[in-house]
Motif scaffolding. Sequence first.
Motif, PDB file in Angstrom:
ATOM      1  N   GLY A  17      27.786  13.008  51.802  1.00  0.00           N
ATOM      2  CA  GLY A  17      28.214  14.317  51.998  1.00  0.00           C
ATOM      3  C   GLY A  17      29.719  13.943  52.420  1.00  0.00           C
ATOM      4  O   GLY A  17      30.371  15.182  52.727  1.00  0.00           O
ATOM      5  N   CYS A  18      30.391  13.280  51.788  1.00  0.00           N
ATOM      6  CA  CYS A  18      32.069  12.965  51.728  1.00  0.00           C
ATOM      7  C   CYS A  18      32.507  12.795  50.152  1.00  0.00           C
ATOM      8  O   CYS A  18      31.671  12.025  49.639  1.00  0.00           O
ATOM      9  N   PRO A  19      33.496  13.166  49.915  1.00  0.00           N
ATOM     10  CA  PRO A  19      34.077  12.607  48.775  1.00  0.00           C
ATOM     11  C   PRO A  19      34.227  11.244  48.427  1.00  0.00           C
ATOM     12  O   PRO A  19      34.496  10.528  49.458  1.00  0.00           O
ATOM     13  N   ILE A  20      33.923  10.596  47.328  1.00  0.00           N
ATOM     14  CA  ILE A  20      34.123   9.379  47.075  1.00  0.00           C
ATOM     15  C   ILE A  20      35.622   9.049  46.510  1.00  0.00           C
ATOM     16  O   ILE A  20      35.744   9.571  45.528  1.00  0.00           O
ATOM     17  N   LEU A  21      36.141   7.975  46.984  1.00  0.00           N
ATOM     18  CA  LEU A  21      37.270   7.413  46.237  1.00  0.00           C
ATOM     19  C   LEU A  21      36.781   5.935  46.078  1.00  0.00           C
ATOM     20  O   LEU A  21      36.468   5.023  46.566  1.00  0.00           O
ATOM     21  N   LEU A  22      37.410   5.627  44.572  1.00  0.00           N
ATOM     22  CA  LEU A  22      37.280   4.340  44.107  1.00  0.00           C
ATOM     23  C   LEU A  22      38.615   3.545  43.646  1.00  0.00           C
ATOM     24  O   LEU A  22      39.319   3.928  42.925  1.00  0.00           O
ATOM     25  N   GLY A  23      38.909   2.569  44.299  1.00  0.00           N
ATOM     26  CA  GLY A  23      39.891   1.404  43.989  1.00  0.00           C
ATOM     27  C   GLY A  23      39.447   0.213  43.548  1.00  0.00           C
ATOM     28  O   GLY A  23      39.317  -0.454  44.164  1.00  0.00           O
ATOM     29  N   ALA A  24      39.214   0.344  41.870  1.00  0.00           N
ATOM     30  CA  ALA A  24      39.016  -0.990  41.438  1.00  0.00           C
ATOM     31  C   ALA A  24      40.106  -1.338  40.286  1.00  0.00           C
ATOM     32  O   ALA A  24      39.876  -2.486  39.855  1.00  0.00           O
TER      33      ALA A  24
ATOM     34  N   SER B  82      26.761   6.416  42.696  1.00  0.00           N
ATOM     35  CA  SER B  82      26.532   7.681  42.921  1.00  0.00           C
ATOM     36  C   SER B  82      25.730   7.850  44.181  1.00  0.00           C
ATOM     37  O   SER B  82      25.401   9.060  44.894  1.00  0.00           O
ATOM     38  N   LEU B  83      24.927   6.707  44.709  1.00  0.00           N
ATOM     39  CA  LEU B  83      24.156   6.721  45.753  1.00  0.00           C
ATOM     40  C   LEU B  83      25.144   7.352  47.089  1.00  0.00           C
ATOM     41  O   LEU B  83      24.404   7.849  47.897  1.00  0.00           O
ATOM     42  N   PHE B  84      26.374   6.902  46.929  1.00  0.00           N
ATOM     43  CA  PHE B  84      27.137   7.513  48.251  1.00  0.00           C
ATOM     44  C   PHE B  84      27.390   8.818  48.279  1.00  0.00           C
ATOM     45  O   PHE B  84      27.846   9.273  49.477  1.00  0.00           O
ATOM     46  N   HIS B  85      27.220   9.761  47.334  1.00  0.00           N
ATOM     47  CA  HIS B  85      27.138  11.028  47.377  1.00  0.00           C
ATOM     48  C   HIS B  85      26.307  11.563  48.493  1.00  0.00           C
ATOM     49  O   HIS B  85      26.522  12.610  49.375  1.00  0.00           O
ATOM     50  N   SER B  86      25.259  10.942  48.943  1.00  0.00           N
ATOM     51  CA  SER B  86      24.487  11.276  49.929  1.00  0.00           C
ATOM     52  C   SER B  86      25.019  11.270  51.296  1.00  0.00           C
ATOM     53  O   SER B  86      24.560  11.792  52.376  1.00  0.00           O
TER      54      SER B  86
ATOM     55  N   ASP C 152      36.529  19.527  43.512  1.00  0.00           N
ATOM     56  CA  ASP C 152      35.661  19.956  42.420  1.00  0.00           C
ATOM     57  C   ASP C 152      35.961  19.392  40.948  1.00  0.00           C
ATOM     58  O   ASP C 152      35.488  19.645  40.044  1.00  0.00           O
ATOM     59  N   ARG C 153      36.959  18.818  40.783  1.00  0.00           N
ATOM     60  CA  ARG C 153      37.780  18.099  39.756  1.00  0.00           C
ATOM     61  C   ARG C 153      38.020  16.744  40.098  1.00  0.00           C
ATOM     62  O   ARG C 153      38.514  16.537  41.145  1.00  0.00           O
ATOM     63  N   PRO C 154      38.002  15.712  39.183  1.00  0.00           N
ATOM     64  CA  PRO C 154      38.465  14.281  39.269  1.00  0.00           C
ATOM     65  C   PRO C 154      39.846  14.459  39.625  1.00  0.00           C
ATOM     66  O   PRO C 154      40.694  15.133  39.020  1.00  0.00           O
ATOM     67  N   GLN C 155      40.252  13.613  40.382  1.00  0.00           N
ATOM     68  CA  GLN C 155      41.674  13.265  40.971  1.00  0.00           C
ATOM     69  C   GLN C 155      42.021  12.068  40.632  1.00  0.00           C
ATOM     70  O   GLN C 155      41.329  11.091  40.881  1.00  0.00           O
ATOM     71  N   ILE C 156      43.398  11.710  40.262  1.00  0.00           N
ATOM     72  CA  ILE C 156      43.856  10.346  40.043  1.00  0.00           C
ATOM     73  C   ILE C 156      45.108  10.117  41.012  1.00  0.00           C
ATOM     74  O   ILE C 156      45.907  11.240  41.397  1.00  0.00           O
ATOM     75  N   MET C 157      44.853   9.271  41.889  1.00  0.00           N
ATOM     76  CA  MET C 157      45.565   8.541  43.063  1.00  0.00           C
ATOM     77  C   MET C 157      46.491   7.512  42.435  1.00  0.00           C
ATOM     78  O   MET C 157      45.987   6.290  42.192  1.00  0.00           O
TER      79      MET C 157
ATOM     80  N   GLU D 119      33.590   5.530  34.093  1.00  0.00           N
ATOM     81  CA  GLU D 119      32.063   5.443  34.372  1.00  0.00           C
ATOM     82  C   GLU D 119      31.826   6.003  35.765  1.00  0.00           C
ATOM     83  O   GLU D 119      30.754   6.679  36.087  1.00  0.00           O
ATOM     84  N   ALA D 120      33.027   5.662  37.007  1.00  0.00           N
ATOM     85  CA  ALA D 120      32.989   6.170  38.310  1.00  0.00           C
ATOM     86  C   ALA D 120      32.843   7.821  38.180  1.00  0.00           C
ATOM     87  O   ALA D 120      32.085   8.385  38.848  1.00  0.00           O
ATOM     88  N   ILE D 121      33.837   8.391  37.286  1.00  0.00           N
ATOM     89  CA  ILE D 121      33.966   9.869  37.222  1.00  0.00           C
ATOM     90  C   ILE D 121      32.531  10.377  36.520  1.00  0.00           C
ATOM     91  O   ILE D 121      32.160  11.495  36.949  1.00  0.00           O
ATOM     92  N   ALA D 122      31.993   9.610  35.808  1.00  0.00           N
ATOM     93  CA  ALA D 122      30.900  10.196  35.194  1.00  0.00           C
ATOM     94  C   ALA D 122      29.642  10.363  36.240  1.00  0.00           C
ATOM     95  O   ALA D 122      28.735  11.042  35.979  1.00  0.00           O
ATOM     96  N   GLN D 123      29.854   9.470  37.364  1.00  0.00           N
ATOM     97  CA  GLN D 123      28.811   9.411  38.224  1.00  0.00           C
ATOM     98  C   GLN D 123      29.285  10.372  39.545  1.00  0.00           C
ATOM     99  O   GLN D 123      28.483  10.342  40.532  1.00  0.00           O
ATOM    100  N   GLY D 124      30.322  11.137  39.235  1.00  0.00           N
ATOM    101  CA  GLY D 124      30.871  12.354  40.196  1.00  0.00           C
ATOM    102  C   GLY D 124      31.876  11.912  41.072  1.00  0.00           C
ATOM    103  O   GLY D 124      32.073  12.494  42.172  1.00  0.00           O
ATOM    104  N   VAL D 125      32.446  10.504  40.942  1.00  0.00           N
ATOM    105  CA  VAL D 125      33.323  10.145  41.805  1.00  0.00           C
ATOM    106  C   VAL D 125      34.465  11.059  41.651  1.00  0.00           C
ATOM    107  O   VAL D 125      34.937  11.411  40.618  1.00  0.00           O
TER     108      VAL D 125
END
Length: 271
Positions: free
Chosen positions: A201-208, A195-199, A2-7, A236-242
């Motif tokens: 139904g899984c949390p999104i991880l971004l590695g850029a 944000s498309l990938f939220h549909s 429910d909050r952004p996480q940093i890996m 920007e990713a976090i702003a889209q809910g990542v």
Amino acid sequence: MDRPQIMGILNVTPDSFSDGGDHVGPARGLAHARIMVDAGASLIDVGGESTRPGAVEVPPEAEIARTAPVIAAISNVLDVPISIDTRKAVVAKTALDEGAFLVNDVSGFTHDSELAPLCARRQVPICVMHAQGEPGTMQASPHYDNVLLDIYDFLAAQVSMLCELGIERNQILIDPGIGFGKTISHNLALLRRISLFHSLGCPILLGASRKGFIGRIGNAPVAADRAPGSVAIAIEAIAQGVQVVRVHDVAETRQALQIWQAVTMDEHYGA
């Protein structure tokens, strides 16, 4: 989630594109993990095989020798969830035995047919990533009919397969695989509409973090100089809910996230 996480990224390989050799061995690996946790990382991702463009596959014995002692050292000292970044079941099994919590497979569970069943038996969280081709050749000529929908369909199919094996959907993270068989235009299209990938139904991880397209766009040929661009993408990713951003530069990302939260949500501490 429910909050952004940093890996925090902990490469224990001699040839990673950004920090190859800097954190090899239990002592140096633990020291860097401690720095990242103190800076704000809530997960540590340990990898023993470089999957940069052009990389060759590492034998599982070598990958285990690199990762298992580091994971054991971290799990014995730090109270932080550890992810094993591997495509191989035998490497994942050893890592889980040594204290890893999550399996992060850049092949999206297509490289080793034993890996997904292992994760199902062990009931561990996983991350399924999209990659087009193998690391050695993936950047030769990547092509998609529609990069967003093609990757969406792949991830949807893999999530369905994993759920059928008995892994709960809320234990699956998805990663569109920035830089893994993608051109700059593909990467930007994915980031623009992640944000498309939220549909699914899984949390999104971004590695850029620090990837080559950041250097080309931002005129930063040296990977270590790409922190500003990496942070911009993370926010920007976090702003889209990542939910999870996988980064090298934890302190810089954490500071940017705190300022973003203060500005957008009026969440600030100690002020």
